[in-house]
Design an enzyme around this catalytic site. Structure first.
Site, short mmCIF file in Angstrom:
data_model
loop_
_atom_site.label_atom_id
_atom_site.label_comp_id
_atom_site.label_asym_id
_atom_site.label_seq_id
_atom_site.Cartn_x
_atom_site.Cartn_y
_atom_site.Cartn_z
N ASN A 152 75.06 3.97 36.95
CA ASN A 152 76.20 4.63 36.31
C ASN A 152 77.51 4.47 37.07
OD1 ASN A 152 74.30 6.38 37.90
ND2 ASN A 152 76.06 7.77 37.88
N SER A 200 70.19 9.72 26.87
CA SER A 200 71.07 10.85 26.64
C SER A 200 72.09 10.53 25.56
CB SER A 200 71.79 11.19 27.95
OG SER A 200 72.75 12.18 27.73
N HIS A 202 75.08 11.64 24.72
CA HIS A 202 76.54 11.59 24.90
C HIS A 202 77.03 10.36 25.65
CE1 HIS A 202 77.14 13.10 29.17
NE2 HIS A 202 75.87 13.43 28.99
N CYS A 325 82.02 14.21 44.29
CA CYS A 325 80.98 14.57 43.35
C CYS A 325 81.32 15.94 42.78
CB CYS A 325 79.60 14.51 43.96
SG CYS A 325 79.21 15.87 45.02
C1 PLP Z 1 74.75 10.84 32.66
C2 PLP Z 1 73.53 10.37 33.37
C3 PLP Z 1 72.41 11.20 33.52
C4 PLP Z 1 72.40 12.64 33.07
O1 PLP Z 1 72.38 12.76 31.68
P1 PLP Z 1 72.77 14.18 31.01
O2 PLP Z 1 72.47 14.01 29.58
O3 PLP Z 1 74.22 14.36 31.27
O4 PLP Z 1 71.91 15.20 31.68
C5 PLP Z 1 71.29 10.69 34.15
N1 PLP Z 1 71.27 9.42 34.60
C6 PLP Z 1 72.30 8.59 34.47
C7 PLP Z 1 72.20 7.19 34.97
C8 PLP Z 1 73.47 9.03 33.86
O5 PLP Z 1 74.51 8.21 33.73
#
Ligand code: PLP
Length: 396
Positions: A152, A200, A202, A325
């Site tokens: 990410n 996820s 979003h 963070c």
């Molecule tokens: C955003 C993210 C998460 C967490 O997902 P949520 O739906 O916000 O809890 C976990 N792993 C990675 C790599 C992410 O980018």
């Protein structure tokens, strides 16, 4: 002033398609899917339709999909389930990487306190791992391999299919945090031998607070939340049907346009990387070749990422830095440290994460604004002055 949202790895704007797909679940299919009457059963039908469509997007069966509150919950459930299963067999070794998301890392740290041993694969070479790294780390007592599909912060895309084949051959369960990859890369969990995958809503223009765990049939899941018998008894709580409908519609839409979106975003990304590389004393973070279409991540020597973000926001560019963070800690990002950036350099990081909603004009705006702001911050930075006078030496 032009506003450029370039923080799509943090979250995305919901698509019109996803938003519209949510409305019937609020207005018409408002029943509880567990209710036996017709209003409940209509909602149940919508829920199971969404499950089947999500399964199709991933290449698995509907009964292998468990809806969750998001990526973090799916990561927690996958890892804790495999750990519990391992413990029963006396296997307490886990393989992961040093640059996982906190939703994985913090669970692993908790397991370490409970006597598990975790091998964190090094990511300094090419800011990635190789299938051989995983193969070499396997032990007779390995109960889980959990490595993210794509990072990410720095955008590296990991060799998941190859790792899946290795895990299958060794008979070790393989989980991948696919949150940054689903909706952005073509994924087929069966072909890639993935046993568990987290996603996820979003992160691909769906709503927040909803996600899913794909778990291969036959792998036992442990509940994080006990209560009713929803999700085949593995995740209690009345299903968030509007969000589930929105998420599935968003994913179908993303996959229907995957090639064109990917081509567009990759070209915007490469223009941005080429332009920002012109700034003196900077370095690209992440795998230069195996990289998410929308990820641009740099470290700039002699600046503070936080100041950079604030000034960029004032100039209409919303970005992110790995250095701060959410807890407000001043420690630099564990991801940047893991790829070998020293503390000072890791503090001067900038992540621009693009989506298909970004335009060429927006990229030009970023390319005007970032060099200006970096120059300004360097002009007032004591660290930069020391670098100029030779009191400190340049790393980048
Ligand atoms: C955003 C993210 C998460 C967490 O997902 P949520 O739906 O916000 O809890 C976990 N792993 C990675 C790599 C992410 O980018």
């Amino acid at each position: 002033m032009l506003q450029v949202y370039a923080d799509n790895a943090a979250t995305t704007k919901i698509s019109a398609t996803a938003l519209n797909a949510m409305m019937p679940a609020f207005e018409t299919y408002y029943g509880n899917p567990s209710s036996l009457h017709s209003v409940g059963q209509d909602a149940k039908e919508l829920l199971e339709d969404a499950r089947g469509r999500l399964a199709k997007c991933l290449g698995c069966e509907a009964r292998e999909i468990y809806f969750t509150s998001g990526g973090s919950e799916a990561d927690n459930q996958a890892i804790l389930s495999a750990a519990k299963m391992g413990e029963k067999k006396g296997k307490k070794h886990i393989i992961s990487t040093a640059f996982e998301h906190h939703a994985v890392l913090h669970v692993l740290q908790k397991l370490e306190k409970e006597g598990f041993e975790v091998t964190y694969l090094d990511v300094k070479t090419n800011h990635n791992i190789t299938p051989l790294d995983v193969k070499n780390a396997l032990r007779p007592d390995t109960c889980l391999v959990t490595v993210m599909y794509a990072n990410n912060e720095i955008g590296s895309v990991l060799p998941i299919a190859e790792i899946g084949a290795i895990c299958k051959e060794a008979g070790v369960p393989f989980h991948t945090d696919g949150v940054q990859a689903v909706g952005h890369l073509a994924i087929d969990v069966k072909k890639e031998n993935i046993d568990m995958l987290s996603l996820s809503g979003h992160k691909f223009h769906g709503p927040k607070g909803v996600g899913a765990l794909y778990c291969r049939r036959g792998l036992p899941l442990t509940n994080l939340i006990d209560g009713g018998a929803q999700e085949r008894g593995k995740r209690a709580g009345t299903e968030n049907l509007p969000a589930i409908c929105g998420m599935v519609a968003a994913l179908e839409e993303s996959l229907a346009h995957l090639e064109e979106n990917s081509a567009k975003v990759t070209s915007l990304r490469d223009k941005l990387i080429a332009g920002l590389s012109q700034i003196p004393h900077c370095a690209l973070n992440g795998d230069a070749i195996n990289r998410l279409p929308g990820n641009v991540s740099f470290c700039f020597e002699g600046i503070e990422g936080e100041s950079l973000l604030l000034l960029l926001d004032m100039k209409g560019v919303q970005a992110s830095s790995g250095s701060a963070c959410t807890s407000g800690s001043l420690d630099p990002s564990h991801v940047l440290l893991a790829i070998g950036r020293v503390h000072d350099v890791a503090h001067g990081s900038l992540r621009l994460s693009l989506s298909e909603y970004n335009t060429e004009e927006e990229i030009d705006h970023i390319l005007t604004v970032v060099p200006e702001v970096v120059s300004y911050l360097r002009s007032i930075s004591p660290v930069w002055r020391d670098l100029q006078t030779g009191k400190r030496t340049f790393v980048l």
